[in-house]
Design a protein around this motif. Structure first.
Motif, PDB file in Angstrom:
ATOM      1  N   ARG A 244       0.792  -1.227   0.000  1.00 11.68           N
ATOM      2  CA  ARG A 244       0.000   0.000   0.000  1.00 11.68           C
ATOM      3  C   ARG A 244       0.829   1.285   0.000  1.00 11.68           C
ATOM      4  NH1 ARG A 244      -5.301  -0.336  -1.564  1.00 11.68           N
ATOM      5  NH2 ARG A 244      -6.282  -2.190  -0.676  1.00 11.68           N
ATOM      6  N   GLU A 245       2.035   1.231   0.550  1.00 10.96           N
ATOM      7  CA  GLU A 245       2.822   2.471   0.641  1.00 10.96           C
ATOM      8  C   GLU A 245       3.873   2.599  -0.458  1.00 10.96           C
ATOM      9  OE1 GLU A 245       4.332   3.026   4.638  1.00 10.96           O
ATOM     10  OE2 GLU A 245       2.483   4.064   5.183  1.00 10.96           O
ATOM     11  N   ILE A 246       3.828   1.699  -1.431  1.00  8.25           N
ATOM     12  CA  ILE A 246       4.824   1.738  -2.514  1.00  8.25           C
ATOM     13  C   ILE A 246       4.274   2.560  -3.670  1.00  8.25           C
ATOM     14  CG2 ILE A 246       6.179   0.374  -4.142  1.00  8.25           C
ATOM     15  CD1 ILE A 246       5.949  -1.967  -2.175  1.00  8.25           C
ATOM     16  N   ASN A 247       5.025   3.577  -4.028  1.00  9.72           N
ATOM     17  CA  ASN A 247       4.723   4.354  -5.231  1.00  9.72           C
ATOM     18  C   ASN A 247       5.840   4.131  -6.236  1.00  9.72           C
ATOM     19  OD1 ASN A 247       2.281   5.862  -4.502  1.00  9.72           O
ATOM     20  ND2 ASN A 247       3.588   6.776  -2.940  1.00  9.72           N
ATOM     21  N   GLN A 248       5.504   4.014  -7.501  1.00  4.88           N
ATOM     22  CA  GLN A 248       6.517   3.865  -8.545  1.00  4.88           C
ATOM     23  C   GLN A 248       6.373   4.984  -9.553  1.00  4.88           C
ATOM     24  OE1 GLN A 248       6.529  -0.054 -10.297  1.00  4.88           O
ATOM     25  NE2 GLN A 248       7.898  -0.850  -8.718  1.00  4.88           N
TER      26      GLN A 248
END
Length: 1651
Positions: A244-248
């Protein structure tokens, strides 16, 4: 055999080969050089298979995955073996997966001894901690940790097998045949597989730590667990929460050849997905092939050739991992779009469920196949996949052909045999690209992570965990309120308190702290009213449902739910705002580029100004659209501040506003940051921050904290560095860097706490300096304010510099140097470390030396520039702060190892972070840090000073006041310990003097007696000045306070000597009185003995004995009365008239008139003074009010001194002497003469002033004389004295009649004579002990003088008596004494039974023991020396000489014939206890003060201690100097809080208007004053000290911290003050309207707040 039906396909069991046969076959394969692998152990690839048939309705393609194989027959056995292996693994790693124990994020993030280790190896028991430590620091080498024990054992065994010489060695056998070592190695236990470490931690971690792990794995560019079988039940879990906290972010080139940037939460990203799996055992490494597609320089997927790999692997079979390729928008990207790659570990045939799910969701399937037989069960699955329209790529290790497309479209095969990896990767990439193109055109198939949650038969962590689910539901409920809302309007709608109203309040607060004009108090009052109006408007704002729901969730009481709720809310808010923010940021960047280009052209000014206006509008939109958790907390903070200001709850709040700070404090403890400075308003919400810190202290205790501040240019990598170092997640909204200043706690482990003596590190992260987001605003001022604030707050400041651009460095360095220069000026000594990030080659020593040299030059240059602004003489940076350019500059490698977005973090960067972490912990070791309470005060002082125009002056004063208060408190303790010790010494010596054992007291002896305590005090002082947190400020007073202590010690010794010499002098008179008394007593005893000898035959007839004794007694008393002169009554007024009228007829006439008036009660003294002509004109301006006040002060001082002198004469013991009247009259005359001399130019006293004053004073003190004389008379009148002894004499007479021995009689006499000395000693000691107890326990008396004054002011407010206030204002010393006496009296009354009486009885018992001990010792000495009763008495009284006033002289004339000392001992031991018991019954509150000499009373002891200080009053407002030393030259007089100068009668010249201004406001205004009534020249208040005289002796600091107390007082007693001074608060002296809002409660609270 395959049997088909309409709805279902069932395959009969097909037995292929045993695991052992497969293993042998695999290990015999001949492998290509590039794809070699370790021997493979099939036993570790076993997994439990699924049993049973698919439910009706499934098609053939679905059913083929449920083949019942031969392996299922042995499932129970294999499952138990696997479970055993898993348990052994967890045991080796010291993890407990089956218990409820979970690895918690909070435990992992705390700083431990292990977290400071940086080597790449560790013991097996530390493997988990080392892995987590490296992973949290984004060090991808977390997967290649060496286990030191195995390495060491292997080397030792190798060493034992070696021979030193080559003789008798069979080389051929040694090389080709000898396998003993390999066999031995096989027998040894293998090291734990790195992926087993990762997955074991994953299984044992709580949800927060799992999410953190996966986020860090993503940052390390590692593959992430997507489907994870439970190691015991084999139930498959999809850990969606962890993503949920991973942005790419990635870039693509569109059809117009434009580069488009994209950033998206990974769980939402829609991408094609390529799925890799294998059947059976193959020689090639699938994971290695996948790495070559994504990033050939980085092992995204762990494979058998990675460092640390071992033969055994327990937890990875059946795990599906996922990784993404993110294009960079360049033409050499391996793929042009964002692509997901999934990898199923283990034999796909053993993991049918995972295979089914992934092949269904994949865009392209890639299978690695061994050589299969046509009837192989795996071929059935391959056939179905091959016939499916979805692209399929078959990788064939046993075939050497290149990329070949088969007969079906979208189906490829690639041979691997004897081919290099580069060729294979090229073919595979080409095939995948074609497949993706085909897939998108024929049957568009995209993959989204969150769609996996729709699959049945798998467990989704978010749905399975109750608290996570409930937290999500609560967050979604809040987010539903934001649907279809304009992002730039949300804060205005949902967070009304923090917008325009809060910004208005901040602006007015800044204006309030910088008042202008001639009437600052009115301006301040106006601003405060306006600020209160803003608070009331904030208070009226409705609380939005959004905030209601937030507070409801946070107050639910479920800690786990709240934790998930906050995380979900942050995730959903970032998701909600990211798209709009990204668009606004893009527009802002374009507009900024346009403005920058236009600024280069001088002919485009109008266009540039237009674009700049548009840029500002965009900046405003960007600011409005930024919406995160920090803004919600900011709103709650403003709700609290508004409620706190208006002192009532909001109407729609469901709970009390006072509970709000507790929520924020709990969030801080849970690891969330707290906004310290609002970046949008550039303001610190002090009320909110103080309340939160108070709650933090309440929850954690007043912990010792080390403050680490971080400064750096915008986007310089500060937050990344802190995240890597401490795992901190600062409040960074989506698409934005930190704005303002945030603080977050980092916990230290118990071990580190003990080592470092610090409990927490408080990290303060800041908005980047030189932020483009603030373009168009007052950047320089904002940056200086921010830098000064965080540097002043920190024990250590990290200055983060990015890149090697000198101009950027110069920007930040000038700000930083100026801030450090200010710290030096205010005597703060923070440390600093420069962190130079993104340095291309950190290993180049020469280059680093050159860089350090340039940095030093730049710092020195900036120091000179800053010194000009701050008016300082510093020329080098080292003049400002202790700085070593070699040790205090850290060079950091580039963050990424290659080019983003696919590059992993640079391990060198991680090592640099670890090195910096050690440096910080080293600074922690050397620092005492600050208590949380001190930090709260420090924040307030810093911010108040920053609001003030004169920061350095204001803050230094605030710091010095705080430090000086602390020093005064300690000084009071040191002084008291000396005084207390000397009181004990004085008591012993006084007893010896009274007993005649000492005839001379020398100062040197007293000094020697005090030396032990003096040494202790000096040691305590030294430690305080060295170790206190404000040591660098306190050092300026070290010498002066050492001198003060030395002086007070000398004064105590000198005063004690004076008192003891008085005792020596008084002893002469006392000896005469005692001699007469002893003679009478002994004569009576002898006569009583003779009478008794004639009545022995009637000893049993008590009535006859009583009659005979009564007749005898009356006769004896009559003789004593006739022979001894009586103590006469006194007439003080008669003596005064005789003394003063002697030879002075004029005084005799005045005397008659003086009886008609009482000068002490007059309000005006106009009839007693003669105004000089030169002073006449000033009467029009001032009247007599000031003269009256001056004369009143003089009279009060004289009365006090007269009373003190009378009490010092000890009339109660020594008697009255007429010479005292002459002495006191001379003293009064001298005081009046001295006063007249000072004021002779203005006025003189008329003749009758002296006579009226003397008469009034003696009329007042007459009663004191009489009371003291009556005590003396009662004690020394022989008849009265003898009358009190009647019962004692009768007892002795009776015993004589009964034939008692002389020994019994003597014993009784000794015990009788001991009664009074014992009683006197007990009272004196109790008084001393009580003084010590009150100095410790009594709230009003247990601090310094300021604290005492606070309690006096509280008492005055509670009584509301104006006359008492006048005494306090005009005669503070007298009022203080009266208050102390009252407190002591109250304390004795309240605590008599619980404290005073027990003390007296304890001391009485102690005295009894000491007397009996003296009796026994005397008997022993007499026996030893064969002495008589005289020797016994001598020894006995000597033993008691320093304990009691009792000497051998007290027994002169007492018959000692035929006394047996042993029998005497028995008599005393028997007789004394009843006497002691009777004595204890006489103790009462009434007797306590009466039995003590004046100087020995508890209140006098405390008055002597607490009132021996400075009593000089401010010439403007009469505030008392708070210095604890009476003579503190050269230090100026000062007081933390001044009063309103109208209290001292200050008014506007030529008017009747009293002044209503605080001194501290006046000295910052443009107003002027006349130093004296006759002065024609006026002086600006700002330069008040130039007026000279008493004005020059004061230090008055401009300050707006006014006490509500005096505002309330002036409003409450306005009429009384006006009548007292015959002036009015009107015109320029009108009382500001805001003052009338202050209640008595506000007044009392202001005392607690500021004093």
């Amino acid at each position: 055999m395959v049997t088909s039906g309409a709805n279902v396909t069932v395959l009969q069991p097909l037995i292929l080969a045993s695991p052992g046969e497969v293993e042998r076959e695999f290990n015999s394969l001949k492998l290509p050089h590039e794809l070699t692998c370790e021997p493979y152990d099939c036993s570790h690839r076993t997994a439990s298979a699924q049993t049973g048939l698919e439910s009706p309705g499934t098609d053939a393609k679905e059913a083929i995955y449920h083949v019942k194989t031969a392996k299922e027959i042995d499932l129970g056995k294999k499952g138990k073996e696997l479970e055993k292996e898993v348990e052994e693994l967890f045991h080796r790693l010291q993890l407990e997966v089956k218990s409820n124990y979970k690895l918690r994020a909070s435990d992992v993030l705390q700083i431990t001894a292990n977290s400071l280790q940086s080597q790449g190896s560790c013991t097996e028991k530390d493997l988990v901690q080392m892995f987590l430590q490296k992973l949290l620091m984004m060090n991808y080498k977390a997967r290649s940790i060496t286990v030191s024990e195995i390495t060491k054992n292997y080397k030792e065994k190798q060493q034992k097998a070696k021979q030193l010489y080559a003789d008798n060695v069979d080389v051929f056998s040694d090389i080709f045949e000898n396998t003993s070592m390999s066999n031995e190695r096989q027998n040894n236990r293998d090291s734990v597989h790195p992926m087993d470490v990762q997955m074991a931690v994953f299984h044992c971690a709580d949800h927060v730590l799992k999410q953190m792990m996966v986020t860090k794995l993503s940052q390390c560019r590692y593959a992430l667990p997507l489907l994870v079988p439970d190691p015991f039940t084999q139930q498959i879990e999809f850990p969606l929460w962890t993503f949920r906290e991973i942005n790419q972010s990635w870039k693509i080139i569109n059809n117009n050849n434009e580069i488009i940037s994209k950033i998206q939460p990974i769980y939402k990203a829609e991408t094609p997905m390529v799925f890799f799996f294998r059947f059976g055992s193959v020689s090639s490494s699938k994971s290695q092939l996948m790495n070559s597609l994504i990033n050939e320089k980085h092992n995204t997927f762990f494979h058998r050739h990675c460092p640390g790999s071992s033969r055994t692997r327990v937890l990875m079979d059946g795990v599906v991992e996922i990784a993404w390729f993110c294009p960079s928008g360049t033409y050499d990207d391996k793929f042009t779009e964002h692509v997901a790659f999934c990898n199923l570990h283990g034999d796909a045939g053993d993991h049918e469920k995972q295979l089914h799910i992934m092949t269904e969701m994949a865009s392209v399937n890639v299978v690695l196949l061994p050589q299969l037989k046509r009837n192989d069960k795996s071929m059935i699955i391959i056939e179905n996949l091959y016939k499916d329209p979805k692209p399929l790529i078959c990788l064939l290790p046993e075939i050497d052909s290149a990329l070949t497309e088969t007969s079906l479209k979208g189906k490829y095969k690639i041979g691997l045999k004897d081919r290099g990896q580069a060729d294979v990767s090229k073919d595979l990439r080409e095939a995948i690209t074609d497949c993706l193109s085909f897939s998108s055109s024929e049957s568009p198939s995209t993959f989204r992570l969150k769609d996996l949650a729709k699959q049945s038969d798998i467990r989704v962590d978010e749905k399975d965990d109750y608290y996570c689910r409930k937290g999500k539901e609560a967050a979604q409920e809040m987010m539903s309120l934001l649907e279809k809302k304009d992002l730039t309007e949300i804060k205005k709608s949902f967070l009304p308190c923090q917008g325009k109203l809060w910004h208005q309040w901040c602006q007015k607060n800044k204006e309030l702290n910088r008042p202008q004009g001639d009437d600052p108090e009115m301006e301040i009052s106006k601003k405060k009213i306006e600020m209160m109006n803003v608070r009331e408007q904030q208070h009226k704002c409705d609380i939005s449902m959004f905030i209601h729901l937030f507070m409801k969730q946070m107050n639910s009481g479920a800690a786990n739910k709240s934790k998930f709720f906050l995380k979900w809310l942050r995730i959903l808010l970032d998701e909600y705002t990211s798209a709009d923010l990204s668009h606004l940021c893009h527009m802002y960047g374009e507009k900024w580029s346009t403005v920058s280009n236009l600024s280069k052209s001088s002919d485009k000014i109008v266009a540039r100004l237009l674009k700049q206006r548009e840029l500002l509008e965009l900046s405003k939109k960007l600011q409005d659209a930024t919406f995160g958790l920090e803004h919600i907390l900011r709103e709650i903070g403003q709700i609290y501040e508004s409620c706190s200001s208006v002192k009532k709850n909001k109407k729609d709040m469901q709970f009390d506003f006072s509970s709000l700070p507790s929520l924020a404090a709990q969030m801080m403890i849970s690891g969330f940051p707290l906004e310290l400075m609002d970046g949008d308003a550039a303001h610190v919400p002090l009320i909110w921050i103080s309340a939160v810190l108070d709650q933090l202290i309440q929850k954690l205790g007043d912990q010792r904290v080390f403050v680490l501040s971080v400064l750096g240019i915008q986007s310089s990598g500060k937050s990344t560095m802190l995240n890597a170092m401490f795992g901190l997640q600062f409040a960074v909204s989506a698409g934005r860097c930190t704005r303002g200043a945030f603080m977050q706690l980092v916990k230290l482990s118990d071990e580190i706490k003990t080592q470092k003596n610090i409990d927490y590190i408080l990290v303060v992260d800041t908005e980047g300096l030189r932020s483009l987001e603030l373009a168009g605003k007052s950047i320089r001022h904002h940056d200086n304010e921010l830098a000064t604030f965080v540097i002043g707050l920190g024990n250590l400041t990290l200055i983060n510099v990015y890149g090697e651009n000198p101009s950027e460095m110069q920007d930040i360095l000038q700000i930083v140097v100026q801030a450090f220069l200010r710290m030096k000026e205010v005597r703060l000594n923070p440390s600093c470390v420069f962190v130079h990030q993104n340095v291309s080659d950190v290993t180049a020593g020469e280059k680093n030396m050159e860089g350090r040299r340039r940095l030093q030059e730049t710092l020195d240059k900036m120091t000179k520039l800053a010194a000009e602004d701050e008016v300082s003489n510093a020329e080098r940076f080292s003049d400002v702060i202790r700085f070593d350019v070699q040790e205090d500059v850290k060079y950091f490698a580039q963050l990424w190892e290659g080019s983003p977005p696919m590059a992993p973090p640079n391990p060198s960067y991680c090592e640099n972070v670890q090195d910096l972490k050690k440096t910080i912990l080293s600074c922690v070791s050397k620092s005492d840090g600050m208590m949380l309470t001190d930090i709260k005060n420090h924040i307030k002082n810093l911010w108040d000073a920053l609001l003030n125009e004169r920061f350095v002056f204001s803050f230094r004063n605030a710091l010095e006041i705080a430090a000086y208060r602390k020093l005064e408190t300690e000084y009071s303790k040191w002084a008291w310990s000396l005084r207390k010790t000397m009181l004990e010494i004085e008591n012993k010596l006084q007893n010896k003097i009274e007993n005649g054992a000492i005839n001379l007291v020398e100062e040197t002896y007293l000094q020697e007696e005090l030396n032990v305590k003096s040494t202790e005090v000096k040691k305590s002082m030294s430690e305080f000045f060295e170790r206190d947190t404000n040591a660098n400020i306190l050092i300026q007073w070290k010498t002066s306070f050492e001198i003060k202590i030395s002086h007070i010690q000398e004064n105590i010794v000198r005063e004690t000597k004076r008192k003891l010499n008085e005792v020596l002098q008084q002893r002469v008179l006392k000896e005469r009185i005692d001699a007469q008394r002893t003679q009478n007593e002994n004569a009576l005893l002898e006569k009583a003995k003779n009478l008794a000898s004639t009545l022995k035959d009637k000893a049993k007839d008590d009535e006859i004995l009583q009659q005979e004794f009564e007749s005898f007694w009356k006769q004896c008393v009559s003789e004593i009365d006739k022979d001894t002169p009586q103590v006469q009554d006194i007439d003080v007024l008669k003596d005064m008239k005789e003394v003063l009228c002697d030879g002075n007829e004029r005084f005799s006439d005045l005397w008659t008139e003086s009886k008609k008036c009482n000068i002490l009660n007059m309000s005006s003294y106009s009839e007693y003074i003669q105004i000089q002509k030169a002073y006449e004109k000033f009467k029009r301006w001032i009247g007599f009010s000031e003269i009256d006040a001056q004369i009143n002060n003089l009279i009060t001082d004289i009365v006090q001194q007269v009373k003190k002198t009378i009490m010092s004469k000890n009339i109660a013991k020594m008697g009255y002497n007429k010479s005292y009247i002459q002495e006191l009259s001379d003293f009064i005359k001298a005081k009046l003469t001295e006063y007249e001399e000072r004021h002779k130019e203005n006025y003189m006293f008329k003749k009758h002033f002296f006579s009226d004053l003397v008469f009034a004073i003696f009329n007042t003190v007459e009663m004191t004389f009489k009371e003291q004389h009556d005590i003396f008379k009662e004690a020394n009148d022989p008849v009265l004295y003898i009358a009190r002894k009647r019962e004692e004499y009768y007892n002795i007479f009776q015993k004589n009649c009964q034939g008692a021995t002389s020994t019994a009689i003597l014993g009784q006499i000794i015990c009788n004579k001991l009664k009074e000395p014992i009683q006197q000693s007990v009272y004196k000691k109790t008084a001393r002990d009580l003084a010590d107890e009150m100095k410790t326990n009594c709230e009003s008396l247990n601090g310094n003088r300021s604290k005492l004054e606070k309690h006096i002011l509280k008492t005055l407010a509670e009584k509301e008596d104006f006359k008492s206030y006048l005494t306090y204002i005009d005669n503070p010393k007298e009022h203080f004494k009266s208050f102390i006496s009252s407190e002591v009296s109250q304390y004795i009354n309240d605590k008599f039974n619980t404290s005073v009486l027990p003390k007296m009885r304890d001391d009485l018992r102690q005295k009894e023991k000491q007397i009996i001990e003296a009796v026994k010792r005397a008997t022993q000495e007499v026996d030893k020396n064969q002495g008589d009763v005289d020797l016994w008495l001598k020894i006995f009284t000597l033993k008691l000489s320093d304990l009691l006033i009792f000497s051998e002289n007290d027994l002169k004339g007492v018959s000692r014939d035929d006394v047996n000392v042993k029998l005497l001992e028995e008599v005393i031991i028997k007789v004394l206890p009843p006497i002691i018991s009777d004595m204890s019954k006489t103790f009462s509150t009434e007797s306590f003060p009466l039995k003590l000499d004046y100087k020995d009373r508890t209140d006098e002891i405390l008055i002597e201690h607490l009132c021996h200080c400075c009593w000089v009053q401010c010439p403007f407002c009469k505030a008392i100097c708070t210095n604890t030393a009476e003579d503190h030259d050269p230090q100026l007089h000062s007081v933390p809080f001044h009063r309103i100068n109208g209290l001292n009668g200050w008014h506007y010249r030529g008017t009747q208007n009293l002044s209503a201004n605080f001194c501290t406001t006046l000295v910052s205004s443009t107003k002027r004053f006349h130093p004296s009534r006759k002065s024609e020249q006026s002086i600006p208040y700002k330069y008040y000290r130039t007026a000279g005289g008493c004005y020059a002796e004061w230090s008055i600091t401009p300050d707006l911290s006014e006490l509500s107390y005096w505002k309330w007082f002036v409003c409450r007693f306005q009429k009384e003050l006006e009548n007292y001074y015959n002036l009015k608060f009107q015109g320029h002296g009108e009382i500001p309207a805001e003052w009338r809002n202050h209640s008595k409660q506000d007044a009392l609270e202001s005392l607690d707040k500021y004093i």
